[in-house]
Design a protein around this motif. Structure first.
Motif, PDB file in Angstrom:
ATOM      1  N   GLY A   1       0.833  -1.203  -0.005  1.00 33.78           N
ATOM      2  CA  GLY A   1       0.180   0.056  -0.132  1.00 33.78           C
ATOM      3  C   GLY A   1       0.930   1.132  -0.066  1.00 33.78           C
ATOM      4  O   GLY A   1       0.478   2.111  -0.865  1.00 33.78           O
ATOM      5  N   LEU A   2       1.834   1.202   0.877  1.00 39.54           N
ATOM      6  CA  LEU A   2       2.760   2.478   0.905  1.00 39.54           C
ATOM      7  C   LEU A   2       3.558   2.646  -0.357  1.00 39.54           C
ATOM      8  O   LEU A   2       3.535   3.961  -0.899  1.00 39.54           O
ATOM      9  CB  LEU A   2       3.760   2.239   2.046  1.00 39.54           C
ATOM     10  N   LEU A   3       3.916   1.483  -1.307  1.00 42.58           N
ATOM     11  CA  LEU A   3       4.597   1.676  -2.293  1.00 42.58           C
ATOM     12  C   LEU A   3       3.537   2.192  -3.315  1.00 42.58           C
ATOM     13  O   LEU A   3       3.973   3.163  -4.326  1.00 42.58           O
ATOM     14  CB  LEU A   3       5.171   0.372  -2.625  1.00 42.58           C
ATOM     15  N   ARG A   4       2.374   1.533  -3.309  1.00 43.89           N
ATOM     16  CA  ARG A   4       1.210   2.138  -4.298  1.00 43.89           C
ATOM     17  C   ARG A   4       0.873   3.583  -4.477  1.00 43.89           C
ATOM     18  O   ARG A   4       1.018   4.212  -5.379  1.00 43.89           O
ATOM     19  CB  ARG A   4       0.248   1.298  -4.201  1.00 43.89           C
ATOM     20  N   ARG A   5       1.175   4.010  -3.018  1.00 48.70           N
ATOM     21  CA  ARG A   5       0.686   5.494  -3.015  1.00 48.70           C
ATOM     22  C   ARG A   5       1.888   6.397  -3.250  1.00 48.70           C
ATOM     23  O   ARG A   5       1.668   7.261  -3.913  1.00 48.70           O
ATOM     24  CB  ARG A   5       0.499   5.675  -1.282  1.00 48.70           C
ATOM     25  N   HIS A   6       2.991   5.958  -3.101  1.00 48.40           N
ATOM     26  CA  HIS A   6       4.209   6.521  -3.739  1.00 48.40           C
ATOM     27  C   HIS A   6       4.336   6.668  -5.071  1.00 48.40           C
ATOM     28  O   HIS A   6       4.657   7.508  -5.838  1.00 48.40           O
ATOM     29  CB  HIS A   6       5.504   6.006  -3.220  1.00 48.40           C
ATOM     30  N   LEU A   7       3.970   5.559  -5.770  1.00 51.68           N
ATOM     31  CA  LEU A   7       3.992   5.386  -7.238  1.00 51.68           C
ATOM     32  C   LEU A   7       2.967   6.159  -7.894  1.00 51.68           C
ATOM     33  O   LEU A   7       3.102   6.687  -8.940  1.00 51.68           O
ATOM     34  CB  LEU A   7       4.235   3.882  -7.776  1.00 51.68           C
ATOM     35  N   ALA A   8       1.653   6.072  -7.284  1.00 54.90           N
ATOM     36  CA  ALA A   8       0.622   6.892  -7.856  1.00 54.90           C
ATOM     37  C   ALA A   8       0.624   8.348  -7.755  1.00 54.90           C
ATOM     38  O   ALA A   8       0.021   9.208  -8.215  1.00 54.90           O
ATOM     39  CB  ALA A   8      -0.816   6.202  -7.295  1.00 54.90           C
ATOM     40  N   GLY A   9       1.557   8.884  -6.438  1.00 57.33           N
ATOM     41  CA  GLY A   9       1.643  10.335  -6.436  1.00 57.33           C
ATOM     42  C   GLY A   9       2.369  11.143  -7.499  1.00 57.33           C
ATOM     43  O   GLY A   9       2.497  10.463  -8.288  1.00 57.33           O
ATOM     44  N   PRO A  10       2.660  12.258  -7.003  1.00 58.46           N
ATOM     45  CA  PRO A  10       3.251  13.132  -8.038  1.00 58.46           C
ATOM     46  C   PRO A  10       4.846  12.505  -8.057  1.00 58.46           C
ATOM     47  O   PRO A  10       5.477  12.022  -7.285  1.00 58.46           O
ATOM     48  CB  PRO A  10       3.395  14.373  -7.415  1.00 58.46           C
ATOM     49  N   ALA A  11       5.190  12.823  -9.298  1.00 58.97           N
ATOM     50  CA  ALA A  11       6.745  12.261  -9.483  1.00 58.97           C
ATOM     51  C   ALA A  11       7.805  12.960  -8.673  1.00 58.97           C
ATOM     52  O   ALA A  11       7.626  14.049  -8.544  1.00 58.97           O
ATOM     53  CB  ALA A  11       7.072  12.489 -10.804  1.00 58.97           C
ATOM     54  N   PRO A  12       8.635  12.254  -8.231  1.00 58.08           N
ATOM     55  CA  PRO A  12       9.787  12.986  -7.110  1.00 58.08           C
ATOM     56  C   PRO A  12      10.508  13.784  -8.128  1.00 58.08           C
ATOM     57  O   PRO A  12      11.026  13.559  -9.320  1.00 58.08           O
ATOM     58  CB  PRO A  12      10.321  11.749  -6.647  1.00 58.08           C
TER      59      PRO A  12
ATOM     60  N   GLU B   1      15.548   9.769  -5.796  1.00 56.65           N
ATOM     61  CA  GLU B   1      14.094   9.331  -5.429  1.00 56.65           C
ATOM     62  C   GLU B   1      13.606   8.583  -6.654  1.00 56.65           C
ATOM     63  O   GLU B   1      12.959   7.523  -6.174  1.00 56.65           O
ATOM     64  CB  GLU B   1      13.423  10.462  -4.976  1.00 56.65           C
ATOM     65  N   VAL B   2      13.632   8.826  -7.851  1.00 55.95           N
ATOM     66  CA  VAL B   2      13.284   8.205  -8.954  1.00 55.95           C
ATOM     67  C   VAL B   2      13.857   6.850  -8.907  1.00 55.95           C
ATOM     68  O   VAL B   2      12.973   5.737  -9.290  1.00 55.95           O
ATOM     69  CB  VAL B   2      13.512   9.026 -10.141  1.00 55.95           C
ATOM     70  N   ARG B   3      15.035   6.570  -8.791  1.00 51.09           N
ATOM     71  CA  ARG B   3      15.758   5.310  -8.952  1.00 51.09           C
ATOM     72  C   ARG B   3      15.531   4.393  -7.912  1.00 51.09           C
ATOM     73  O   ARG B   3      15.163   3.274  -7.982  1.00 51.09           O
ATOM     74  CB  ARG B   3      17.326   5.673  -9.075  1.00 51.09           C
ATOM     75  N   MET B   4      15.085   5.027  -6.652  1.00 48.65           N
ATOM     76  CA  MET B   4      14.782   4.298  -5.429  1.00 48.65           C
ATOM     77  C   MET B   4      13.442   3.766  -5.621  1.00 48.65           C
ATOM     78  O   MET B   4      13.080   2.443  -5.326  1.00 48.65           O
ATOM     79  CB  MET B   4      15.031   5.008  -4.280  1.00 48.65           C
ATOM     80  N   LEU B   5      12.436   4.432  -6.090  1.00 44.65           N
ATOM     81  CA  LEU B   5      11.160   4.046  -6.429  1.00 44.65           C
ATOM     82  C   LEU B   5      11.202   3.048  -7.446  1.00 44.65           C
ATOM     83  O   LEU B   5      10.568   2.026  -7.481  1.00 44.65           O
ATOM     84  CB  LEU B   5      10.463   5.118  -6.541  1.00 44.65           C
ATOM     85  N   ALA B   6      11.833   3.102  -8.445  1.00 44.51           N
ATOM     86  CA  ALA B   6      11.951   2.247  -9.632  1.00 44.51           C
ATOM     87  C   ALA B   6      12.381   0.796  -9.039  1.00 44.51           C
ATOM     88  O   ALA B   6      12.027  -0.282  -9.464  1.00 44.51           O
ATOM     89  CB  ALA B   6      12.849   2.553 -10.918  1.00 44.51           C
ATOM     90  N   ALA B   7      13.450   0.813  -8.215  1.00 48.38           N
ATOM     91  CA  ALA B   7      14.059  -0.339  -7.761  1.00 48.38           C
ATOM     92  C   ALA B   7      13.059  -0.997  -6.614  1.00 48.38           C
ATOM     93  O   ALA B   7      12.983  -1.970  -6.863  1.00 48.38           O
ATOM     94  CB  ALA B   7      15.444  -0.235  -6.932  1.00 48.38           C
TER      95      ALA B   7
END
Length: 128
Positions: free
Chosen positions: A83-94, A99-105
């Motif tokens: 749920g936490l990951l989905r919220r971060h991915l659905a939110g505004p792009a960092p 941060e972009v690389r971390m979320l992609a990983a």
């Protein structure tokens, strides 16, 4: 100018005859020499005083408990994580590239985990 040097040690002066010789008790220095000559069973930890607790070491308490409830259920932790990951991915792009690389990983790890869960579930159905 003349200087008088005394070559005798007090308590060790030569005596006139052996009959007048007085037995001296061991001086502190002589006792120290005897003590140094005897082997002592001291470890390197004792020499460096590593075995002695430092002041305050024993007074340290456990770390404070967090204010959030502790979950022991792994499935609940996994659900919260997704749920936490989905919220971060659905939110505004960092804005920051790190941060972009971390979320992609993290998204890639999430995808691998879901594939693994699916494979385990399908293999379990085939064997059953």
């Amino acid at each position: 100018m003349s200087v008088k040097v005394q070559y005798t040690i007090p308590g060790w002066e030569p005596t006139a005859s052996p009959s007048t010789r007085v037995e001296n008790t061991a001086s502190a220095f002589e006792q120290r020499l005897r003590d140094v000559g005897t082997p002592s069973l001291v470890t390197w930890r004792q020499v460096l005083r590593v075995d002695v607790p430092q002041p305050g070491d024993l007074a340290l308490g456990p770390p404070p408990r967090s204010a959030t409830p502790v979950y022991t259920d792994i499935h609940e932790e996994r659900r919260r994580w997704h749920g936490l990951l989905r919220r971060h991915l659905a939110g505004p792009a960092p804005a920051h590239p790190d941060e972009v690389r971390m979320l992609a990983a993290l998204a890639h790890m999430d995808e691998i985990e879901r594939e693994l869960e699916t494979r385990i579930a399908t293999e379990g159905q085939v064997r059953a």
